[in-house]
Design a protein around this motif. Sequence first.
Motif, PDB file in Angstrom:
ATOM      1  N   VAL A 157      66.463 -24.015  -4.636  1.00  0.00           N
ATOM      2  CA  VAL A 157      65.359 -23.194  -4.146  1.00  0.00           C
ATOM      3  C   VAL A 157      65.852 -22.216  -3.077  1.00  0.00           C
ATOM      4  O   VAL A 157      65.508 -21.032  -3.087  1.00  0.00           O
ATOM      5  CB  VAL A 157      64.233 -24.086  -3.588  1.00  0.00           C
ATOM      6  N   LEU A 158      66.697 -22.698  -2.176  1.00  0.00           N
ATOM      7  CA  LEU A 158      67.216 -21.815  -1.132  1.00  0.00           C
ATOM      8  C   LEU A 158      68.126 -20.743  -1.730  1.00  0.00           C
ATOM      9  O   LEU A 158      68.032 -19.560  -1.388  1.00  0.00           O
ATOM     10  CB  LEU A 158      67.967 -22.633  -0.082  1.00  0.00           C
ATOM     11  N   ARG A 159      69.006 -21.160  -2.650  1.00  0.00           N
ATOM     12  CA  ARG A 159      69.893 -20.194  -3.303  1.00  0.00           C
ATOM     13  C   ARG A 159      69.102 -19.132  -4.064  1.00  0.00           C
ATOM     14  O   ARG A 159      69.490 -17.966  -4.108  1.00  0.00           O
ATOM     15  CB  ARG A 159      70.823 -20.903  -4.295  1.00  0.00           C
TER      16      ARG A 159
ATOM     17  N   ALA B 217      64.654 -13.780  13.777  1.00  0.00           N
ATOM     18  CA  ALA B 217      66.050 -13.350  13.657  1.00  0.00           C
ATOM     19  C   ALA B 217      66.708 -13.898  12.399  1.00  0.00           C
ATOM     20  O   ALA B 217      67.899 -13.658  12.165  1.00  0.00           O
ATOM     21  CB  ALA B 217      66.839 -13.805  14.884  1.00  0.00           C
ATOM     22  N   LEU B 218      65.956 -14.619  11.569  1.00  0.00           N
ATOM     23  CA  LEU B 218      66.536 -15.262  10.389  1.00  0.00           C
ATOM     24  C   LEU B 218      66.795 -14.261   9.269  1.00  0.00           C
ATOM     25  O   LEU B 218      66.014 -13.341   9.043  1.00  0.00           O
ATOM     26  CB  LEU B 218      65.606 -16.359   9.881  1.00  0.00           C
ATOM     27  N   SER B 219      67.902 -14.496   8.558  1.00  0.00           N
ATOM     28  CA  SER B 219      68.231 -13.744   7.349  1.00  0.00           C
ATOM     29  C   SER B 219      68.517 -14.743   6.239  1.00  0.00           C
ATOM     30  O   SER B 219      68.812 -15.914   6.502  1.00  0.00           O
ATOM     31  CB  SER B 219      69.468 -12.866   7.575  1.00  0.00           C
ATOM     32  N   VAL B 220      68.458 -14.295   4.997  1.00  0.00           N
ATOM     33  CA  VAL B 220      68.738 -15.197   3.882  1.00  0.00           C
ATOM     34  C   VAL B 220      70.190 -15.674   3.945  1.00  0.00           C
ATOM     35  O   VAL B 220      70.474 -16.869   3.794  1.00  0.00           O
ATOM     36  CB  VAL B 220      68.441 -14.516   2.529  1.00  0.00           C
TER      37      VAL B 220
ATOM     38  N   THR C 187      66.922 -29.000   4.363  1.00  0.00           N
ATOM     39  CA  THR C 187      67.120 -27.949   3.365  1.00  0.00           C
ATOM     40  C   THR C 187      65.790 -27.366   2.921  1.00  0.00           C
ATOM     41  O   THR C 187      65.652 -26.148   2.758  1.00  0.00           O
ATOM     42  CB  THR C 187      67.907 -28.509   2.158  1.00  0.00           C
ATOM     43  N   ALA C 188      64.788 -28.226   2.719  1.00  0.00           N
ATOM     44  CA  ALA C 188      63.468 -27.746   2.304  1.00  0.00           C
ATOM     45  C   ALA C 188      62.849 -26.847   3.378  1.00  0.00           C
ATOM     46  O   ALA C 188      62.232 -25.817   3.065  1.00  0.00           O
ATOM     47  CB  ALA C 188      62.551 -28.923   2.010  1.00  0.00           C
ATOM     48  N   ARG C 189      63.004 -27.217   4.626  1.00  0.00           N
ATOM     49  CA  ARG C 189      62.473 -26.409   5.737  1.00  0.00           C
ATOM     50  C   ARG C 189      63.059 -25.000   5.700  1.00  0.00           C
ATOM     51  O   ARG C 189      62.348 -24.001   5.776  1.00  0.00           O
ATOM     52  CB  ARG C 189      62.798 -27.097   7.058  1.00  0.00           C
ATOM     53  N   HIS C 190      64.378 -24.930   5.534  1.00  0.00           N
ATOM     54  CA  HIS C 190      65.024 -23.615   5.557  1.00  0.00           C
ATOM     55  C   HIS C 190      64.847 -22.858   4.240  1.00  0.00           C
ATOM     56  O   HIS C 190      64.869 -21.621   4.232  1.00  0.00           O
ATOM     57  CB  HIS C 190      66.492 -23.768   5.934  1.00  0.00           C
ATOM     58  N   ALA C 191      64.639 -23.575   3.145  1.00  0.00           N
ATOM     59  CA  ALA C 191      64.310 -22.896   1.889  1.00  0.00           C
ATOM     60  C   ALA C 191      62.981 -22.167   2.033  1.00  0.00           C
ATOM     61  O   ALA C 191      62.806 -21.044   1.534  1.00  0.00           O
ATOM     62  CB  ALA C 191      64.260 -23.900   0.740  1.00  0.00           C
ATOM     63  N   GLY C 192      62.029 -22.787   2.725  1.00  0.00           N
ATOM     64  CA  GLY C 192      60.760 -22.124   2.989  1.00  0.00           C
ATOM     65  C   GLY C 192      60.930 -20.899   3.862  1.00  0.00           C
ATOM     66  O   GLY C 192      60.306 -19.845   3.626  1.00  0.00           O
ATOM     67  N   HIS C 193      61.788 -21.014   4.890  1.00  0.00           N
ATOM     68  CA  HIS C 193      62.095 -19.840   5.711  1.00  0.00           C
ATOM     69  C   HIS C 193      62.659 -18.711   4.840  1.00  0.00           C
ATOM     70  O   HIS C 193      62.276 -17.548   4.979  1.00  0.00           O
ATOM     71  CB  HIS C 193      63.139 -20.201   6.781  1.00  0.00           C
ATOM     72  N   ALA C 194      63.600 -19.078   3.957  1.00  0.00           N
ATOM     73  CA  ALA C 194      64.252 -18.061   3.118  1.00  0.00           C
ATOM     74  C   ALA C 194      63.252 -17.380   2.189  1.00  0.00           C
ATOM     75  O   ALA C 194      63.348 -16.170   1.933  1.00  0.00           O
ATOM     76  CB  ALA C 194      65.383 -18.703   2.305  1.00  0.00           C
TER      77      ALA C 194
ATOM     78  N   ARG D 121      62.762 -13.388   2.210  1.00  0.00           N
ATOM     79  CA  ARG D 121      62.971 -12.621   0.977  1.00  0.00           C
ATOM     80  C   ARG D 121      61.740 -11.794   0.633  1.00  0.00           C
ATOM     81  O   ARG D 121      61.846 -10.627   0.227  1.00  0.00           O
ATOM     82  CB  ARG D 121      63.308 -13.564  -0.180  1.00  0.00           C
ATOM     83  N   GLU D 122      60.560 -12.358   0.800  1.00  0.00           N
ATOM     84  CA  GLU D 122      59.354 -11.600   0.480  1.00  0.00           C
ATOM     85  C   GLU D 122      59.205 -10.397   1.409  1.00  0.00           C
ATOM     86  O   GLU D 122      58.747  -9.331   0.991  1.00  0.00           O
ATOM     87  CB  GLU D 122      58.123 -12.500   0.557  1.00  0.00           C
ATOM     88  N   HIS D 123      59.638 -10.544   2.665  1.00  0.00           N
ATOM     89  CA  HIS D 123      59.634  -9.406   3.585  1.00  0.00           C
ATOM     90  C   HIS D 123      60.621  -8.331   3.133  1.00  0.00           C
ATOM     91  O   HIS D 123      60.385  -7.136   3.342  1.00  0.00           O
ATOM     92  CB  HIS D 123      60.000  -9.863   4.999  1.00  0.00           C
ATOM     93  N   LEU D 124      61.734  -8.753   2.522  1.00  0.00           N
ATOM     94  CA  LEU D 124      62.768  -7.797   2.124  1.00  0.00           C
ATOM     95  C   LEU D 124      62.305  -6.877   0.996  1.00  0.00           C
ATOM     96  O   LEU D 124      62.428  -5.653   1.094  1.00  0.00           O
ATOM     97  CB  LEU D 124      64.025  -8.541   1.667  1.00  0.00           C
ATOM     98  N   ASP D 125      61.817  -7.469  -0.097  1.00  0.00           N
ATOM     99  CA  ASP D 125      61.493  -6.629  -1.260  1.00  0.00           C
ATOM    100  C   ASP D 125      60.260  -7.093  -2.026  1.00  0.00           C
ATOM    101  O   ASP D 125      60.008  -6.623  -3.130  1.00  0.00           O
ATOM    102  CB  ASP D 125      62.693  -6.535  -2.203  1.00  0.00           C
ATOM    103  N   GLY D 126      59.509  -8.019  -1.445  1.00  0.00           N
ATOM    104  CA  GLY D 126      58.293  -8.466  -2.102  1.00  0.00           C
ATOM    105  C   GLY D 126      58.492  -9.550  -3.142  1.00  0.00           C
ATOM    106  O   GLY D 126      57.518 -10.046  -3.711  1.00  0.00           O
TER     107      GLY D 126
END
Length: 207
Positions: free
Chosen positions: A25-27, A46-49, A152-159, A163-168
């Motif tokens: 999911v994170l990948r 400040a998070l990035s994928v 991992t699940a916590r950070h997958a949600g962050h990602a 990602r949605e902020h980046l390009d929808g």
Amino acid sequence: MPGYVRPIADERDGLLAFLAQQRLVLRTAAHGLTDEQARSAPSRSALSVGGLVKHVTFTERGWMDTVRQRRPPGSAEERSAASLENFRMGADETLEELLARYDEVARETEETVAGIEDLGLPVPVPPGAGWLPRDVDAWSVRWVLFHLIEETARHAGHADIVREHLDGATAFGLLAAAEGWPESPWLKPWRPADRVGQPASPLRRTL
């Protein structure tokens, strides 16, 4: 791997399968990103994928060091500083390299757990880190695996949010693209053409 974890055989298989699913999911949040996009922090966070992939890799390897009782390099303070730095994808790093490193750590985790007969084996709490409990002497390998799934699940949600902020792009559209699902009336797989003028990078991993 589809959107759900496959049927599991036993506890060990289940813990590893659910951890693998959260890694996927994170990948998937990185699917089709350029290095520049993976490095970008488009929200107020400040998070990035790319930084999130780097951080979970660092964290999972650290826990396997703890399980194996390998002493990582540096002092506790230096490791704490490195943990914060590992939320940032460096200018000289590529997404492909970060994902390859994550794959390597995943293989090591699976090999480590396969070599441990009893998941109740004690894992001593490392000394010196202020965020670790002082009233607990040891966890178990089982606890470590549950914690890695949680982390991992916590950070997958962050990602997903980054990602949605980046390009929808959203999680299921990206998963459909990465896994080759057919288009349906209710789900359109993400396509490189959805991001005009930007090249895609193939990130699918066979699990």
